[in-house]
Design a protein around this motif. Structure first.
Motif, PDB file in Angstrom:
ATOM      1  N   GLU A   4      81.752  16.695  32.588  1.00 12.95           N
ATOM      2  CA  GLU A   4      83.293  16.942  32.573  1.00 12.95           C
ATOM      3  C   GLU A   4      83.471  18.001  31.913  1.00 12.95           C
ATOM      4  O   GLU A   4      84.707  18.786  32.520  1.00 12.95           O
ATOM      5  CB  GLU A   4      83.615  15.429  31.860  1.00 12.95           C
ATOM      6  CG  GLU A   4      85.016  15.199  31.929  1.00 12.95           C
ATOM      7  CD  GLU A   4      85.592  14.711  33.180  1.00 12.95           C
ATOM      8  OE1 GLU A   4      86.738  15.039  33.659  1.00 12.95           O
ATOM      9  OE2 GLU A   4      84.712  14.270  33.998  1.00 12.95           O
TER      10      GLU A   4
ATOM     11  N   TRP B 211      68.135   2.036  26.170  1.00 10.68           N
ATOM     12  CA  TRP B 211      69.348   2.632  25.202  1.00 10.68           C
ATOM     13  C   TRP B 211      69.209   4.226  25.385  1.00 10.68           C
ATOM     14  O   TRP B 211      70.244   5.035  25.565  1.00 10.68           O
ATOM     15  CB  TRP B 211      69.029   2.562  23.879  1.00 10.68           C
ATOM     16  CG  TRP B 211      70.132   2.872  22.930  1.00 10.68           C
ATOM     17  CD1 TRP B 211      71.473   2.536  22.785  1.00 10.68           C
ATOM     18  CD2 TRP B 211      69.950   4.124  22.340  1.00 10.68           C
ATOM     19  NE1 TRP B 211      72.225   3.026  22.119  1.00 10.68           N
ATOM     20  CE2 TRP B 211      71.368   4.325  21.540  1.00 10.68           C
ATOM     21  CE3 TRP B 211      69.152   4.995  21.935  1.00 10.68           C
ATOM     22  CZ2 TRP B 211      71.594   5.046  20.644  1.00 10.68           C
ATOM     23  CZ3 TRP B 211      69.335   5.937  21.138  1.00 10.68           C
ATOM     24  CH2 TRP B 211      70.696   6.204  20.362  1.00 10.68           C
TER      25      TRP B 211
ATOM     26  N   ALA C 238      77.169  13.157  31.776  1.00  9.08           N
ATOM     27  CA  ALA C 238      78.355  13.026  32.342  1.00  9.08           C
ATOM     28  C   ALA C 238      79.528  13.864  31.436  1.00  9.08           C
ATOM     29  O   ALA C 238      80.264  14.353  32.130  1.00  9.08           O
ATOM     30  CB  ALA C 238      78.980  11.451  32.254  1.00  9.08           C
ATOM     31  N   GLU C 239      79.360  13.797  30.123  1.00  7.48           N
ATOM     32  CA  GLU C 239      80.236  14.470  29.323  1.00  7.48           C
ATOM     33  C   GLU C 239      80.117  15.951  29.669  1.00  7.48           C
ATOM     34  O   GLU C 239      80.953  16.505  29.528  1.00  7.48           O
ATOM     35  CB  GLU C 239      79.872  14.173  27.899  1.00  7.48           C
ATOM     36  CG  GLU C 239      80.242  12.666  27.465  1.00  7.48           C
ATOM     37  CD  GLU C 239      80.037  12.578  26.029  1.00  7.48           C
ATOM     38  OE1 GLU C 239      79.296  13.301  25.372  1.00  7.48           O
ATOM     39  OE2 GLU C 239      80.369  11.210  25.506  1.00  7.48           O
TER      40      GLU C 239
ATOM     41  N   GLU D 104      70.477   5.398  28.704  1.00 11.97           N
ATOM     42  CA  GLU D 104      71.829   5.230  28.792  1.00 11.97           C
ATOM     43  C   GLU D 104      72.526   6.343  28.150  1.00 11.97           C
ATOM     44  O   GLU D 104      73.674   6.878  28.532  1.00 11.97           O
ATOM     45  CB  GLU D 104      72.406   4.115  28.386  1.00 11.97           C
ATOM     46  CG  GLU D 104      73.843   3.856  28.664  1.00 11.97           C
ATOM     47  CD  GLU D 104      74.181   2.489  28.009  1.00 11.97           C
ATOM     48  OE1 GLU D 104      75.370   2.057  27.975  1.00 11.97           O
ATOM     49  OE2 GLU D 104      73.204   1.529  27.676  1.00 11.97           O
ATOM     50  N   ARG D 105      71.896   6.823  26.995  1.00  8.02           N
ATOM     51  CA  ARG D 105      72.769   7.983  26.128  1.00  8.02           C
ATOM     52  C   ARG D 105      72.643   9.109  26.875  1.00  8.02           C
ATOM     53  O   ARG D 105      73.406  10.121  26.903  1.00  8.02           O
ATOM     54  CB  ARG D 105      72.032   7.984  24.669  1.00  8.02           C
ATOM     55  CG  ARG D 105      72.690   9.062  23.839  1.00  8.02           C
ATOM     56  CD  ARG D 105      72.101   8.846  22.521  1.00  8.02           C
ATOM     57  NE  ARG D 105      72.584   9.897  21.626  1.00  8.02           N
ATOM     58  CZ  ARG D 105      73.828  10.024  21.045  1.00  8.02           C
ATOM     59  NH1 ARG D 105      74.813   9.033  21.331  1.00  8.02           N
ATOM     60  NH2 ARG D 105      74.096  10.906  20.206  1.00  8.02           N
ATOM     61  N   ARG D 106      71.576   9.485  27.477  1.00  6.04           N
ATOM     62  CA  ARG D 106      71.328  10.583  28.076  1.00  6.04           C
ATOM     63  C   ARG D 106      72.231  10.909  29.226  1.00  6.04           C
ATOM     64  O   ARG D 106      72.653  12.057  29.705  1.00  6.04           O
ATOM     65  CB  ARG D 106      69.718  10.745  28.666  1.00  6.04           C
ATOM     66  CG  ARG D 106      69.475  12.002  29.455  1.00  6.04           C
ATOM     67  CD  ARG D 106      68.007  11.844  29.762  1.00  6.04           C
ATOM     68  NE  ARG D 106      67.852  10.990  30.793  1.00  6.04           N
ATOM     69  CZ  ARG D 106      68.238  11.261  32.194  1.00  6.04           C
ATOM     70  NH1 ARG D 106      68.775  12.300  32.500  1.00  6.04           N
ATOM     71  NH2 ARG D 106      68.240  10.291  32.826  1.00  6.04           N
ATOM     72  N   LEU D 107      72.415   9.795  30.056  1.00  2.82           N
ATOM     73  CA  LEU D 107      73.488   9.779  30.971  1.00  2.82           C
ATOM     74  C   LEU D 107      74.777   9.930  30.910  1.00  2.82           C
ATOM     75  O   LEU D 107      75.493  10.711  31.424  1.00  2.82           O
ATOM     76  CB  LEU D 107      73.237   8.344  31.795  1.00  2.82           C
ATOM     77  CG  LEU D 107      72.032   8.164  32.525  1.00  2.82           C
ATOM     78  CD1 LEU D 107      71.861   6.792  33.280  1.00  2.82           C
ATOM     79  CD2 LEU D 107      71.678   9.333  33.762  1.00  2.82           C
ATOM     80  N   ASN D 108      75.232   9.261  29.416  1.00  2.00           N
ATOM     81  CA  ASN D 108      76.637   9.675  29.062  1.00  2.00           C
ATOM     82  C   ASN D 108      76.302  11.091  28.638  1.00  2.00           C
ATOM     83  O   ASN D 108      77.792  11.748  28.850  1.00  2.00           O
ATOM     84  CB  ASN D 108      76.667   8.695  27.847  1.00  2.00           C
ATOM     85  CG  ASN D 108      76.920   7.341  28.269  1.00  2.00           C
ATOM     86  OD1 ASN D 108      77.294   7.023  29.068  1.00  2.00           O
ATOM     87  ND2 ASN D 108      76.627   6.346  27.222  1.00  2.00           N
ATOM     88  N   LEU D 109      75.525  11.514  27.910  1.00  2.00           N
ATOM     89  CA  LEU D 109      75.825  13.168  27.476  1.00  2.00           C
ATOM     90  C   LEU D 109      75.707  13.990  28.779  1.00  2.00           C
ATOM     91  O   LEU D 109      76.669  15.121  28.793  1.00  2.00           O
ATOM     92  CB  LEU D 109      74.637  13.512  26.930  1.00  2.00           C
ATOM     93  CG  LEU D 109      74.603  12.803  25.312  1.00  2.00           C
ATOM     94  CD1 LEU D 109      73.000  13.140  24.697  1.00  2.00           C
ATOM     95  CD2 LEU D 109      75.679  13.261  24.458  1.00  2.00           C
TER      96      LEU D 109
END
Length: 402
Positions: free
Chosen positions: A18, A4, A14-15, A7-12
């Motif tokens: 962006e 988890w 990516a954000e 995954e959160r690190r990857l999302n951050l």
């Protein structure tokens, strides 16, 4: 747990990536907008500079055109300057003179003074246009000098109250500008060039041809008007009209002139001793004789008897005619008289040829005057000559048939 977090690190991440892209795109847009604004400002500044340079060139060209016009039209420029210098004082003193009478107030006095001055110049401008168009100018000149005389009279009378010379100067302020401008424009009007020798010669030839050959010229005019526009020239029509009236293809020759030429050739052939029975025409024999002269002599002078000096040549036998008031009294005298008439027929034929060349008919009066004989004898000779020319049988004269 670790998955988890990953995954959160990857999302951050990516954000964050962006957001960086958005920030970079916004920065790029701002830079492009700034660059576009700077380009628009540069273009506007360049356009303003170009417009200023264009206006400067236009002003310079306009002043140059004015200077060139003045250089070419110095007389007209000076006349316009004199016109302005004269109109202003002329108008002022006319206004002053009209108001001094007490009968006309300011507004009407100004209108009357303006009418006189402007009327003269309007008529002058009309005269110039009439001169250029080739129309009559005398109505304009009458108007010009009527207005000018009226204005000059008012100024002269007004100035005369102070001094005569002042009246003359004030009158000149109305006359001189108009007269000077009129002279300048009259001198600038280009007259039509005078016709050259060829044009004058052609006009003279046309006038003489119409006078000498009126019937042919009139018929030629009718042929031209009957043909389609610009398809038949007057020269072509004149040749056709001559052939219709006189029957000959060459203008200038008529049946009468052909007859005169034929008789002249016959007389020349006889004088040179040429005979028709040699198998040659008279014309061919004449050409052969005239083109083959003897050494050192003229072909005509080598004709029979022609080389003899004139004073030594035998004179043509003639018979003395009775005076115009005398008539033959007996038969012998009558026969001698008829014989003398027959001897003078060649002279009558020569006179007839001369008169035919001049377009005149043989008359008894002309024969009487030429041969110094009675009018009745001249009439008889005329009838004999005309009968021979027409080929009719002539009554015998003194026993001889003609």
């Amino acid at each position: 747990m670790s998955s988890w977090s990953e995954e959160r690190r990857l999302n951050l991440a990516a954000e964050a990536a962006e957001r960086r892209k958005d920030s970079e795109a916004a920065l790029d847009r701002r830079l492009k907008a700034k660059e576009a604004q700077a380009k628009r400002e540069r273009d506007e500044r360049a356009n303003r500079e170009a417009e200023k340079r264009r206006k400067k060139r236009d002003r310079k060209a306009a002043w140059k055109a004015r200077a060139d016009w003045v250089a070419v039209n110095t007389d007209l420029a000076a006349a316009l300057a004199v016109m302005v210098a004269g109109m202003i004082p002329a108008f002022y003193f006319q206004l002053d003179a009209l108001m001094a009478t007490g009968a006309v107030f300011g507004g009407l006095a100004a209108l009357l003074a303006f009418m006189l001055e402007a009327g003269a110049w309007a008529a002058t401008a009309g005269e110039v246009k009439a001169m250029k168009a080739g129309r009559a100018v005398w109505p304009y000149r009458i108007a010009i000098w009527s207005f000018t005389t009226a204005a000059a009279s008012i100024n002269f009378a007004h100035g005369l109250e102070t001094a005569w010379w002042l009246g003359a100067v004030l009158a000149a302020s109305s006359i001189v500008p108009v007269a000077l401008f009129h002279m300048v424009m009259a001198g600038r009007h280009v007259a039509k060039p005078k016709a050259g020798p060829e044009v004058k010669g052609r006009a003279k030839h046309e006038k003489r041809r119409r006078r000498h050959h009126k019937a042919v010229a009139d018929l030629a005019d009718r042929l031209v008007s009957a043909a389609e526009y610009d398809t038949l020239t007057f020269e072509e029509a004149f040749v056709a009209a001559w052939a219709i009236i006189h029957g000959t293809a060459k203008p200038g020759m008529t049946p009468e002139l052909h007859a005169v030429g034929t008789r002249s050739q016959g007389r020349l052939a006889r004088s040179l001793g040429l005979a028709k029975d040699e198998g040659k025409s008279i014309r061919a024999a004449l050409l052969e004789r005239l083109t083959d002269p003897l050494p050192g002599t003229s072909p005509v002078l080598e004709a029979e008897g022609a080389s003899t000096p004139i004073k030594d040549r035998p004179k043509r036998p003639t018979t003395r005619f009775p005076s115009r008031k005398q008539a033959p009294s007996n038969l012998a005298d009558k026969k001698a008289h008829e014989a003398s008439l027959a001897e003078r027929l060649p002279d009558v034929h020569d006179l007839a040829d001369e008169m035919a060349l001049k377009g005149r008919e043989l008359s008894a009066r002309a024969i009487s005057k030429k041969l110094h004989i009675r009018l009745v004898d001249a009439a008889e000779l005329r009838d004999l000559a005309l009968a021979e020319r027409s080929g009719t049988r002539i009554p015998a004269v003194n026993g001889h048939q003609h």
